[in-house]
Design a protein around this motif. Sequence first.
Motif, PDB file in Angstrom:
ATOM      1  N   SER A   1       5.467  -7.806  -0.633  1.00 13.99           N
ATOM      2  CA  SER A   1       5.557  -6.477  -0.122  1.00 13.99           C
ATOM      3  C   SER A   1       4.006  -6.046  -0.252  1.00 13.99           C
ATOM      4  CB  SER A   1       6.394  -5.692  -0.785  1.00 13.99           C
ATOM      5  OG  SER A   1       6.167  -5.727  -2.300  1.00 13.99           O
ATOM      6  N   HIS A   2       3.485  -6.219  -1.648  1.00 15.39           N
ATOM      7  CA  HIS A   2       2.161  -5.685  -1.708  1.00 15.39           C
ATOM      8  C   HIS A   2       1.428  -6.296  -2.949  1.00 15.39           C
ATOM      9  CE1 HIS A   2       4.424  -3.384  -4.554  1.00 15.39           C
ATOM     10  NE2 HIS A   2       3.276  -2.590  -5.013  1.00 15.39           N
ATOM     11  N   PHE A   3       0.118  -6.051  -3.243  1.00 17.48           N
ATOM     12  CA  PHE A   3      -0.467  -7.113  -4.298  1.00 17.48           C
ATOM     13  C   PHE A   3      -0.627  -6.615  -5.587  1.00 17.48           C
ATOM     14  CE2 PHE A   3      -1.754  -9.285  -0.176  1.00 17.48           C
ATOM     15  CZ  PHE A   3      -1.532 -10.603  -0.811  1.00 17.48           C
ATOM     16  N   HIS A   4       0.371  -5.660  -5.783  1.00 20.04           N
ATOM     17  CA  HIS A   4       0.338  -5.102  -7.119  1.00 20.04           C
ATOM     18  C   HIS A   4       0.960  -6.140  -8.162  1.00 20.04           C
ATOM     19  CE1 HIS A   4       0.026  -0.522  -6.702  1.00 20.04           C
ATOM     20  NE2 HIS A   4      -0.867  -1.162  -6.775  1.00 20.04           N
ATOM     21  N   HIS A   5       0.428  -6.458  -9.549  1.00 21.54           N
ATOM     22  CA  HIS A   5       1.003  -7.540 -10.294  1.00 21.54           C
ATOM     23  C   HIS A   5       2.382  -7.522 -10.301  1.00 21.54           C
ATOM     24  CE1 HIS A   5      -3.161  -8.516 -10.994  1.00 21.54           C
ATOM     25  NE2 HIS A   5      -3.567  -7.375 -11.557  1.00 21.54           N
ATOM     26  N   ASP A   6       3.200  -6.423 -10.684  1.00 19.29           N
ATOM     27  CA  ASP A   6       4.557  -6.510 -10.906  1.00 19.29           C
ATOM     28  C   ASP A   6       5.339  -7.064  -9.762  1.00 19.29           C
ATOM     29  OD1 ASP A   6       3.754  -4.023  -9.533  1.00 19.29           O
ATOM     30  OD2 ASP A   6       5.664  -3.040 -10.197  1.00 19.29           O
ATOM     31  N   HIS A   7       4.621  -7.472  -8.487  1.00 24.31           N
ATOM     32  CA  HIS A   7       5.233  -8.032  -7.422  1.00 24.31           C
ATOM     33  C   HIS A   7       4.521  -9.533  -7.006  1.00 24.31           C
ATOM     34  CE1 HIS A   7       7.049  -4.021  -6.095  1.00 24.31           C
ATOM     35  NE2 HIS A   7       6.243  -3.820  -7.089  1.00 24.31           N
ATOM     36  N   THR A   8       3.512  -9.691  -7.719  1.00 28.30           N
ATOM     37  CA  THR A   8       2.887 -11.129  -7.554  1.00 28.30           C
ATOM     38  C   THR A   8       2.629 -11.969  -8.860  1.00 28.30           C
ATOM     39  OG1 THR A   8       0.668 -10.124  -7.720  1.00 28.30           O
ATOM     40  CG2 THR A   8       1.722 -10.058  -5.519  1.00 28.30           C
TER      41      THR A   8
ATOM     42  N   GLY B   1       9.956  -2.412  -1.072  1.00 26.82           N
ATOM     43  CA  GLY B   1       8.895  -2.516  -2.054  1.00 26.82           C
ATOM     44  C   GLY B   1       8.755  -0.995  -2.565  1.00 26.82           C
ATOM     45  N   ASP B   2       7.399  -0.771  -2.780  1.00 27.13           N
ATOM     46  CA  ASP B   2       7.062   0.362  -3.517  1.00 27.13           C
ATOM     47  C   ASP B   2       6.746   1.624  -2.705  1.00 27.13           C
ATOM     48  OD1 ASP B   2       7.428  -1.036  -5.984  1.00 27.13           O
ATOM     49  OD2 ASP B   2       5.423  -0.661  -6.724  1.00 27.13           O
ATOM     50  N   LEU B   3       6.964   2.633  -2.780  1.00 37.88           N
ATOM     51  CA  LEU B   3       6.608   3.870  -1.855  1.00 37.88           C
ATOM     52  C   LEU B   3       7.036   5.364  -2.299  1.00 37.88           C
ATOM     53  CD1 LEU B   3       9.715   4.238   0.762  1.00 37.88           C
ATOM     54  CD2 LEU B   3       9.947   3.203  -1.569  1.00 37.88           C
TER      55      LEU B   3
ATOM     56  N   VAL C   1       3.790   4.760   1.793  1.00 39.25           N
ATOM     57  CA  VAL C   1       2.685   5.314   1.272  1.00 39.25           C
ATOM     58  C   VAL C   1       2.758   4.983  -0.370  1.00 39.25           C
ATOM     59  CG1 VAL C   1       1.969   7.797   0.396  1.00 39.25           C
ATOM     60  CG2 VAL C   1       2.908   7.312   2.510  1.00 39.25           C
ATOM     61  N   HIS C   2       1.812   4.280  -0.784  1.00 39.14           N
ATOM     62  CA  HIS C   2       1.574   3.717  -2.066  1.00 39.14           C
ATOM     63  C   HIS C   2       0.328   3.374  -2.427  1.00 39.14           C
ATOM     64  CE1 HIS C   2       3.239   2.065  -5.657  1.00 39.14           C
ATOM     65  NE2 HIS C   2       2.713   0.556  -5.138  1.00 39.14           N
ATOM     66  N   ASP C   3      -0.277   3.326  -3.676  1.00 35.82           N
ATOM     67  CA  ASP C   3      -1.502   3.296  -4.039  1.00 35.82           C
ATOM     68  C   ASP C   3      -2.104   1.856  -3.828  1.00 35.82           C
ATOM     69  OD1 ASP C   3      -0.149   2.232  -6.276  1.00 35.82           O
ATOM     70  OD2 ASP C   3      -1.219   3.570  -7.772  1.00 35.82           O
TER      71      ASP C   3
HETATM   72 ZN   LIG Z   1       3.012  -1.064  -6.465  1.00 33.70          ZN
END
Ligand SMILES: [Zn+2]
Length: 243
Positions: free
Chosen positions: A58-65, A153-155, A132-134
């Motif tokens: 979903s995105h490249f934050h560490h808690d997802h990768t 994912g995160d939003l 919308v996420h950082d």
């Molecule tokens: Zn995130």
Amino acid sequence: MKLTVLGCWGAYPEAGEATSGYLLQTGRHKVLLDCGSGVLANLWKHVSHEQIDAVFISHFHHDHTADLGCLLYASKFAFAFKKRTKPLPVYASNQPGRFKELTFGEYSNGIEIKPDAVLNLDGLKISFAPTVHDAYNLAMKFEYAGKVLVYTGDLGPASDLSRFEGGADLLITESSLYAHETGLFQGHLTSVEAASLAKQLGAKALLLSHFPHIGETANLAAEASRCYAGKIYLAKTNLTVEF
Ligand SMILES: [Zn+2]
Ligand SMILES: [Zn+2]
């Protein structure tokens, strides 16, 4: 469709647990959605990595990768033991400095997702919506044999997921915050905002996940149930929902 929770914590795992990761199975597919810290150790309880058809990030934050690098090492070993002969496809948006990590020699293949793309993987249709996420995050809709799964994912609450309206059988979304914490962290949802999203999309069931590390997570479900009448699941490692 069968959805199994492999990790449900936001930011970092609790003891013996994992951050974001979900296994989606159909009669023909085994797809990993996000690959956070601790996810692989739970994945092995359900399927072998050699059976995974594709990974969606979903995105490249560490808690997802965080476990992705180890998954690619596992793919290399699968080649060595002749248990995989084609590169593992890893789908994600093309983020500078990160996207290139997805391709590891001949063992995995990073494939860019454009937000307007509609993919068809052997009958599994997948479409996307930026949130919308950082970090740049893509929510995903999976359709197979008349069933629909949406994973956000995160939003944050300002995200526009109207293209996913129309009755998902299951919505997996985040509940990083309790109802009284509205706006505490930008780019995340409270329990009530998650419930509002489920209502807006017409989701038949809501799986709350990506939990905070304080408070009683059971309260997230109680808070959500005040404004959403559908079935609510509280994510838990190895929880499987079939629909
Ligand atoms: Zn995130
Ligand atoms: Zn996250």
